[in-house]
Design a protein around this motif. Structure first.
Motif, PDB file in Angstrom:
ATOM      1  N   GLN A  31       0.413   9.711  -4.598  1.00 43.73           N
ATOM      2  CA  GLN A  31       0.559  11.042  -3.999  1.00 43.73           C
ATOM      3  C   GLN A  31       1.914  11.674  -4.287  1.00 43.73           C
ATOM      4  OE1 GLN A  31      -0.110  10.664   0.215  1.00 43.73           O
ATOM      5  NE2 GLN A  31      -2.182   9.923  -0.007  1.00 43.73           N
ATOM      6  N   SER A  32       2.716  11.040  -5.161  1.00 45.10           N
ATOM      7  CA  SER A  32       4.082  11.494  -5.453  1.00 45.10           C
ATOM      8  C   SER A  32       4.855  11.748  -4.166  1.00 45.10           C
ATOM      9  CB  SER A  32       4.094  12.765  -6.295  1.00 45.10           C
ATOM     10  OG  SER A  32       3.397  12.562  -7.454  1.00 45.10           O
ATOM     11  N   LYS A  33       4.856  10.744  -3.294  1.00 46.68           N
ATOM     12  CA  LYS A  33       5.593  10.874  -2.031  1.00 46.68           C
ATOM     13  C   LYS A  33       6.728   9.872  -1.988  1.00 46.68           C
ATOM     14  CE  LYS A  33       2.672  13.241   1.082  1.00 46.68           C
ATOM     15  NZ  LYS A  33       2.412  13.438   2.489  1.00 46.68           N
ATOM     16  N   GLN A  34       7.562   9.990  -0.975  1.00 43.08           N
ATOM     17  CA  GLN A  34       8.733   9.119  -0.870  1.00 43.08           C
ATOM     18  C   GLN A  34       8.798   8.511   0.524  1.00 43.08           C
ATOM     19  OE1 GLN A  34      11.653   8.560  -2.789  1.00 43.08           O
ATOM     20  NE2 GLN A  34      11.043   9.649  -4.616  1.00 43.08           N
ATOM     21  N   ILE A  35       7.672   7.981   0.989  1.00 43.56           N
ATOM     22  CA  ILE A  35       7.666   7.431   2.344  1.00 43.56           C
ATOM     23  C   ILE A  35       8.168   5.991   2.299  1.00 43.56           C
ATOM     24  CG2 ILE A  35       6.223   6.890   4.339  1.00 43.56           C
ATOM     25  CD1 ILE A  35       4.416   9.236   3.249  1.00 43.56           C
ATOM     26  N   LYS A  36       9.235   5.739   3.045  1.00 47.15           N
ATOM     27  CA  LYS A  36       9.923   4.457   2.923  1.00 47.15           C
ATOM     28  C   LYS A  36       9.803   3.599   4.167  1.00 47.15           C
ATOM     29  CE  LYS A  36      11.517   5.332  -1.018  1.00 47.15           C
ATOM     30  NZ  LYS A  36      10.295   5.173  -1.747  1.00 47.15           N
ATOM     31  N   LYS A  37       9.559   4.250   5.293  1.00 42.56           N
ATOM     32  CA  LYS A  37       9.673   3.501   6.539  1.00 42.56           C
ATOM     33  C   LYS A  37       8.460   3.682   7.432  1.00 42.56           C
ATOM     34  CE  LYS A  37      13.911   3.998   8.464  1.00 42.56           C
ATOM     35  NZ  LYS A  37      15.028   4.844   8.916  1.00 42.56           N
ATOM     36  N   VAL A  38       8.325   2.713   8.316  1.00 49.66           N
ATOM     37  CA  VAL A  38       7.320   2.843   9.358  1.00 49.66           C
ATOM     38  C   VAL A  38       8.096   2.642  10.657  1.00 49.66           C
ATOM     39  CG1 VAL A  38       5.218   1.852  10.317  1.00 49.66           C
ATOM     40  CG2 VAL A  38       5.544   1.873   7.855  1.00 49.66           C
ATOM     41  N   SER A  39       8.021   3.569  11.582  1.00 54.04           N
ATOM     42  CA  SER A  39       8.844   3.461  12.786  1.00 54.04           C
ATOM     43  C   SER A  39       8.422   2.211  13.562  1.00 54.04           C
ATOM     44  CB  SER A  39       8.673   4.692  13.670  1.00 54.04           C
ATOM     45  OG  SER A  39       7.442   4.618  14.344  1.00 54.04           O
ATOM     46  N   SER A  40       9.341   1.701  14.385  1.00 53.66           N
ATOM     47  CA  SER A  40       9.011   0.438  15.046  1.00 53.66           C
ATOM     48  C   SER A  40       7.832   0.615  15.989  1.00 53.66           C
ATOM     49  CB  SER A  40      10.218  -0.153  15.760  1.00 53.66           C
ATOM     50  OG  SER A  40      10.742   0.768  16.642  1.00 53.66           O
ATOM     51  N   SER A  41       7.666   1.794  16.587  1.00 53.80           N
ATOM     52  CA  SER A  41       6.528   1.940  17.498  1.00 53.80           C
ATOM     53  C   SER A  41       5.213   2.019  16.717  1.00 53.80           C
ATOM     54  CB  SER A  41       6.719   3.126  18.434  1.00 53.80           C
ATOM     55  OG  SER A  41       6.458   4.310  17.756  1.00 53.80           O
ATOM     56  N   ALA A  42       5.248   2.657  15.538  1.00 53.37           N
ATOM     57  CA  ALA A  42       4.023   2.691  14.710  1.00 53.37           C
ATOM     58  C   ALA A  42       3.686   1.282  14.235  1.00 53.37           C
ATOM     59  CB  ALA A  42       4.220   3.616  13.518  1.00 53.37           C
TER      60      ALA A  42
ATOM     61  N   PHE B  93       0.828  -1.203   0.000  1.00 52.26           N
ATOM     62  CA  PHE B  93       0.000   0.000   0.000  1.00 52.26           C
ATOM     63  C   PHE B  93       0.865   1.257   0.000  1.00 52.26           C
ATOM     64  CE2 PHE B  93      -3.329  -2.843   2.099  1.00 52.26           C
ATOM     65  CZ  PHE B  93      -3.948  -3.087   0.886  1.00 52.26           C
ATOM     66  N   LEU B  94       2.003   1.193   0.744  1.00 52.07           N
ATOM     67  CA  LEU B  94       2.901   2.348   0.767  1.00 52.07           C
ATOM     68  C   LEU B  94       3.384   2.659  -0.642  1.00 52.07           C
ATOM     69  CD1 LEU B  94       5.445   2.305   3.722  1.00 52.07           C
ATOM     70  CD2 LEU B  94       3.834   4.079   3.060  1.00 52.07           C
ATOM     71  N   GLU B  95       3.785   1.621  -1.332  1.00 51.85           N
ATOM     72  CA  GLU B  95       4.304   1.819  -2.687  1.00 51.85           C
ATOM     73  C   GLU B  95       3.234   2.428  -3.585  1.00 51.85           C
ATOM     74  OE1 GLU B  95       6.188  -1.087  -6.002  1.00 51.85           O
ATOM     75  OE2 GLU B  95       6.729  -1.469  -3.930  1.00 51.85           O
ATOM     76  N   ARG B  96       2.019   1.882  -3.460  1.00 53.94           N
ATOM     77  CA  ARG B  96       0.931   2.363  -4.314  1.00 53.94           C
ATOM     78  C   ARG B  96       0.577   3.812  -3.988  1.00 53.94           C
ATOM     79  NH1 ARG B  96      -3.940  -1.722  -4.759  1.00 53.94           N
ATOM     80  NH2 ARG B  96      -5.013  -0.275  -3.408  1.00 53.94           N
ATOM     81  N   ILE B  97       0.518   4.125  -2.682  1.00 52.15           N
ATOM     82  CA  ILE B  97       0.116   5.466  -2.279  1.00 52.15           C
ATOM     83  C   ILE B  97       1.223   6.474  -2.581  1.00 52.15           C
ATOM     84  CG2 ILE B  97      -0.590   6.888  -0.308  1.00 52.15           C
ATOM     85  CD1 ILE B  97      -1.917   4.246   0.783  1.00 52.15           C
ATOM     86  N   ASN B  98       2.481   6.058  -2.415  1.00 57.82           N
ATOM     87  CA  ASN B  98       3.602   6.931  -2.786  1.00 57.82           C
ATOM     88  C   ASN B  98       3.473   7.364  -4.233  1.00 57.82           C
ATOM     89  OD1 ASN B  98       5.180   7.279  -0.523  1.00 57.82           O
ATOM     90  ND2 ASN B  98       6.321   5.386  -0.821  1.00 57.82           N
ATOM     91  N   LEU B  99       3.176   6.398  -5.077  1.00 56.37           N
ATOM     92  CA  LEU B  99       3.038   6.695  -6.504  1.00 56.37           C
ATOM     93  C   LEU B  99       1.886   7.666  -6.727  1.00 56.37           C
ATOM     94  CD1 LEU B  99       3.448   3.426  -8.588  1.00 56.37           C
ATOM     95  CD2 LEU B  99       4.632   5.609  -8.904  1.00 56.37           C
TER      96      LEU B  99
END
Ligand SMILES: Nc1ncnc2c1ncn2[C@@H]1O[C@H](COP(=O)(O)OP(=O)(O)OP(=O)(O)O)[C@@H](O)[C@H]1O
Ligand SMILES: [Mg+2]
Length: 457
Positions: A338-349, A330-336
């Motif tokens: 929304q033209s974003k570059q979100i790569k990580k999810v913090s361990s607490s999230a 989903f991150l990959e799809r949403i990045n595309l």
């Protein structure tokens, strides 16, 4: 004395800096204010395939030929604004014109007086990680359905046979578990692919409308029936009809459906001419049909006709191992999108997500990620970006215990770690064999084993 002399000589002619730069695997190069390359380390030579001699003095776009070179050059941006860029993913062409995905970071270079004289870029080859990523998706996806948990892998295994059987299938599962995805997969894997796949939501229409939708009507059957209209069964002829939310079908319509199942025939509304169809039926429900049958809300004869093959899709909370894979997807799809570059999810999230029960299942996870990506400005989703209702305390799930502690791991890191663990298990801890299977050098594998703190025998 001699070594001290050598030491100062090295320092003096700045070879010391070059020595350090050449010892790291990442590419590092600098440009002057015109964008001409002024230094180029060994890592850069290795990733691009160009030698230092070839690169120095060239404009950086002549060497890198990245997709961003002309529209939004990150180095130019940094030189002009002094703003650093961190971990931007771009694709470059190497010396053999092969596309290489890299992650780049930039910073300005200033002289002694603090005047900007150029910029420096460090970059990392992402080819291996992308390959692993593709491999994971290949291994853990089936007809657009992602899953690596035991129950999902089992469903993937039986799906082709069920698809080819032509039997009626009942797909059960809570809302958002992927029932429609499975129905589509069944059609695409059957010999009926290439013929129509018609979806009807039985909950969306009142009884008479649903009947005219399914079976069609003759001109004059009711006031608004100005001409004949074929029903969805006719449209699905030769193909598959997907009856979604079948538990919401009225008992009157149930009788008519039973006839189609038993005799493959029906009459359109207002017609006494029987129509015959060849349609495969796939039904789905998020209600307990068996219980409805016991309460006499669902016809027993229809239940047994539909329940020839039952596919039960487990809720997401019963297959938490699928969360990282879905998250990544989903991150990959949403990045595309929304033209974003979100790569990580913090361990607490990530922990919050693992502890959550997802009453809305995969669709809810998708919505949560979309919500979080809108709020995330950097490259990492943190707990505060998640919807606040997730923050309620839950009993920690057993899956939490398998999450690595300490250093933040990206979703991709997690899957990579997992791939390595499983390869090592398969090869009983023999790293050479595991490295060979993963297609990486043994030293690379060792580096990753250490980085992820994987226990070896
Ligand atoms: N295993 C999966 N892999 C990838 N995407 C998935 C998976 N399961 C569900 N999804 C996605 O989640 C969303 C919901 O899936 P789908 O519509 O198939 O669920 P459903 O069970 O039919 O839901 P509902 O009961 O609400 O109709 C879709 O966007 C779908 O693509
Ligand atoms: Mg659905």
């Amino acid at each position: 004395m001699t070594s001290k002399q050598n030491y100062s000589t090295i320092q003096d002619d700045s070879s010391w800096t070059n020595l350090i730069l050449d010892s790291i695997a990442d590419g590092v190069f600098t440009v002057d204010h015109e964008g001409r390359i002024t230094s180029f380390n060994r890592g850069a030579e290795k990733i691009t395939g160009f030698s230092k001699n070839e690169a120095i003095g060239q404009y950086c776009h002549e060497i890198f030929r990245a997709n961003t070179c002309f529209e939004a050059c990150p180095l130019k941006h940094t030189a002009e604004t002094t703003e650093a860029i961190i971990n931007l993913e771009v694709n470059i062409l190497n010396r053999d014109n092969k596309e290489i995905p890299i992650s780049i970071s930039t910073a300005v270079v200033k002289d002694h007086e603090g005047k900007v004289v150029g910029a420096v870029e460090t970059f990392r080859d992402l080819s291996l990680i992308k390959e692993l990523h593709k491999e994971i998706h290949r291994q853990y996806s089936f007809q657009d359905i992602l899953g690596r948990s035991k129950p999902m892998l089992k469903l993937f295994q039986i799906l082709p046979d069920i698809a080819q059987s032509n039997a009626t299938v009942l797909i059960e599962g809570e809302s958002g578990t992927g029932k429609e995805l499975f129905a589509t997969a069944l059609h695409n894997l059957s010999s009926r692919r290439g013929r129509p796949f018609i979806k009807v939501n039985c909950a969306a229409l009142p009884e008479t409308l649903l009947e005219s939708e399914l079976f069609g009507y003759k001109k004059g059957a009711f006031t608004d029936a100005k001409q004949d209209k074929p029903g969805r069964f006719r449209q699905a002829h030769g193909g598959t009809i997907f009856l979604d939310e079948i538990g919401d079908m009225s008992k009157g319509t149930q009788v008519k459906l039973l006839r189609v199942l038993e005799q493959k025939e029906y009459e359109p509304l207002g017609s006494n001419k029987t129509e015959r169809v060849d349609v495969r039926i796939i039904a789905a429900t998020n209600r307990d049909l068996m219980e409805m049958m016991h309460r006499r809300e669902f016809r027993e004869d229809l239940f047994f006709r539909i329940n020839v093959i039952r596919l039960s899709i487990p809720p997401l909370r019963e297959r938490r191992e699928d969360i990282p894979l879905l998250l990544d997807h989903f991150l990959e799809r949403i990045n595309l999108k929304q033209s974003k570059q979100i790569k990580k999810v913090s361990s607490s999230a990530l922990k919050t997500l693992f502890d959550y029960d997802f009453p809305g299942n995969v669709r809810e996870l998708e919505n949560i990620i979309e919500h979080a990506t809108i709020l995330t400005k950097g490259i990492e989703i943190q707990s505060r970006h998640l919807p606040s209702y997730l923050a309620r305390r839950h009993e920690p799930s057993p899956a939490t215990a398998t999450l690595p502690e300490g250093e933040d791991m990206s979703v991709l890191d997690n899957v990579e770690r997992d791939l390595i663990v499983r390869a090592l298990e398969r090869h009983r801890g023999r790293t050479a064999a595991a490295a060979k299977e993963l297609g990486v050098h043994r030293s690379t594998l060792w580096r990753k084993i250490k980085r992820y703190g994987i226990a070896t025998r």
